[in-house]
Enzyme design. Structure first.
Site, PDB file in Angstrom:
ATOM      1  N   VAL A  77       0.864  -1.174   0.000  1.00  0.00           N
ATOM      2  CA  VAL A  77       0.000   0.000   0.000  1.00  0.00           C
ATOM      3  C   VAL A  77       0.901   1.224   0.000  1.00  0.00           C
ATOM      4  O   VAL A  77       1.862   1.304   0.771  1.00  0.00           O
ATOM      5  CB  VAL A  77      -0.932   0.030   1.229  1.00  0.00           C
ATOM      6  CG1 VAL A  77      -1.839   1.261   1.179  1.00  0.00           C
ATOM      7  CG2 VAL A  77      -1.759  -1.245   1.308  1.00  0.00           C
ATOM      8  N   CYS A  78       0.608   2.159  -0.894  1.00  0.00           N
ATOM      9  CA  CYS A  78       1.343   3.424  -0.944  1.00  0.00           C
ATOM     10  C   CYS A  78       2.848   3.165  -1.109  1.00  0.00           C
ATOM     11  O   CYS A  78       3.253   2.361  -1.954  1.00  0.00           O
ATOM     12  CB  CYS A  78       1.021   4.244   0.308  1.00  0.00           C
ATOM     13  SG  CYS A  78       1.448   5.993   0.209  1.00  0.00           S
ATOM     14  N   THR A  79       3.674   3.786  -0.284  1.00  0.00           N
ATOM     15  CA  THR A  79       5.123   3.644  -0.447  1.00  0.00           C
ATOM     16  C   THR A  79       5.664   2.337   0.109  1.00  0.00           C
ATOM     17  O   THR A  79       6.875   2.138   0.147  1.00  0.00           O
ATOM     18  CB  THR A  79       5.858   4.827   0.211  1.00  0.00           C
ATOM     19  OG1 THR A  79       5.418   4.953   1.570  1.00  0.00           O
ATOM     20  CG2 THR A  79       5.578   6.121  -0.541  1.00  0.00           C
TER      21      THR A  79
END
Length: 317
Positions: free
Chosen positions: A102-104
Site C-alpha cells: 500500500v502506498c510507499t
C-alpha cells in the site's frame, strides 16, 4: 483460512494498515473462518505511526505465522527503513501466495528485489523516484492499484481499501465485497485503472482569473461547446494566446483537460444514475455513444456499459 500478515514499522502510515485490515476483518465477520489477521514488527515491539498513534503488533517477524497474503504498508518509515526489515522481506517476500503493498510500501518491496521485472505503482508523488532508483521495475504512475501475477501494489492511502476489496472479491465473490463496501460506506469499488487523482487535481490551477474561470466552466458544463475557440472567447483571449497560456499555467493542453473532465463526468453518471448511455454521452459532451465508448476503451480499457455493470455503487445492488 487465509492468514493476512501485516508488517509494522516505525513511521508507518496508520490508514495503510487499518484500511485494508478493516476490509479483511469485515470479510471474516461475514464469512467466519476465511481470514486470520495478524501483525508483526521486527522485534515484536510497539511501533509509532507517522500520525503519532501507537500500534501493538501480535508477533515479532521471526515468530510470525506463515502468510497467505503478506501486506506491506507505506509511510514515512519507508524513506530510511531498518536494513533488517528489507532483509526479512527479501528472504520471506516470495513465500506467500499474495504479496501486497500500500502506498510507499512498494519502495520496501523494490529494495528487497520483489518487484523486479514487474509492473507496479505507488503514491503518485513517489512514482518518479521509484522508477529512477529501480529501472528494472515498470512503474505506472496513473492507476490506483496494479496487479501483476501474485504481486499487487496500490497508490496512496485509501487505494489500499480498493485493492483489499478487489482481493476479497477474488476470494469470496462479488456479493461479499459489495457487502463490505456498503458497511464501510464505500459506495463504489473503484477499478484499478482509475486515475490516482481527478483532472482538477492533476492539472495546476491557473494563476490568472480568466483562465481559472474557464477551468471551472469546463467542469460545470462538460456537454457544452468546449473547443479552443469557444473557451478562448470566454477568457477574452485569442485562441493561440489562450492555448499557450492555458498550457503554461495548468501544465496540460485545453484539449486534454476537457477530455479528462468529460470522462470523469461520464463515469460519475454511470456510477450514480440510471440514465441511459446515449443520454450520458450527450450530457458529457461526447455527442454519441460510440464516441464515448472509444474514449472509455482508450482511457479505462472497458466500454461504458461494462464499466457500469462492474463498478456500480454497492447500494444499486
Amino acid at each position: 483460512m487465509r492468514t493476512l500478515l501485516v508488517v509494522l514499522f516505525d513511521g508507518v502510515q496508520s490508514l495503510d494498515v487499518t484500511g485494508p485490515v478493516e476490509v479483511f476483518a469485515g470479510a471474516e465477520t461475514r464469512c467466519p473462518g476465511t481470514y486470520r489477521i495478524t501483525t508483526a514488527s521486527l522485534d515484536g515491539a510497539p511501533v509509532r505511526t507517522s500520525s503519532g498513534l501507537t500500534l501493538v503488533p501480535d508477533h515479532a517477524l521471526a515468530e510470525a505465522p506463515a502468510a497467505h497474503t503478506l501486506l506491506v504498508p507505506g509511510g514515512q518509515g519507508t524513506r530510511g527503513p531498518d536494513p533488517r526489515l528489507v532483509d526479512w522481506l527479501r528472504a520471506h517476500g516470495r513465500r506467500p501466495e499474495r504479496l501486497v503493498s500500500v502506498c510507499t510500501g512498494a519502495i520496501l518491496l523494490a529494495r528487497a528485489g520483489l518487484l523486479d521485472g514487474r509492473r507496479a505503482t505507488t503514491h503518485w508523488a513517489y512514482c518518479e523516484t521509484l522508477a529512477r532508483q529501480h529501472p528494472e521495475i515498470d512503474v505506472d504512475p496513473d492507476p490506483i492499484y496494479v496487479r501483476d501475477g501474485s504481486v499487487a501494489t496500490s497508490a496512496g492511502v485509501t487505494s489500499g481499501i480498493d485493492l483489499a476489496l478487489a482481493l476479497v472479491e477474488d476470494d469470496l465473490g462479488r456479493e461479499a465485497a459489495l457487502s463490505i463496501a456498503r458497511h464501510l460506506v464505500v459506495f463504489l469499488r473503484r477499478p484499478g485503472n482509475q486515475a490516482q487523482f481527478s483532472a482538477q487535481l492533476a492539472a495546476q490551477t491557473a494563476q490568472r482569473e480568466p483562465l481559472r474561470e474557464v477551468q471551472q466552466w469546463i467542469t460545470e458544463h462538460p456537454g457544452d461547446d468546449l473547443t479552443v475557440e469557444s473557451l478562448a472567447a470566454r477568457a477574452r483571449l485569442s485562441p493561440r494566446h489562450f492555448a499557450r497560456a492555458f498550457q503554461n499555467e495548468t501544465g496540460t493542453t485545453p484539449g486534454r483537460y476537457v477530455d479528462r473532465v468529460r470522462l470523469e463526468h461520464a463515469r460519475r453518471l454511470l456510477e450514480d444514475t440510471a440514465d441511459g448511455v446515449e443520454e450520458i454521452s450527450r450530457a458529457s459532451g461526447y455527442g454519441t455513444p460510440e464516441s464515448m465508448r472509444r474514449a472509455f476503451v482508450k482511457a479505462l480499457g472497458t466500454a461504458p456499459a461494462e464499466y457500469r455493470r462492474r463498478f456500480r455503487p454497492a447500494a444499486a445492488t
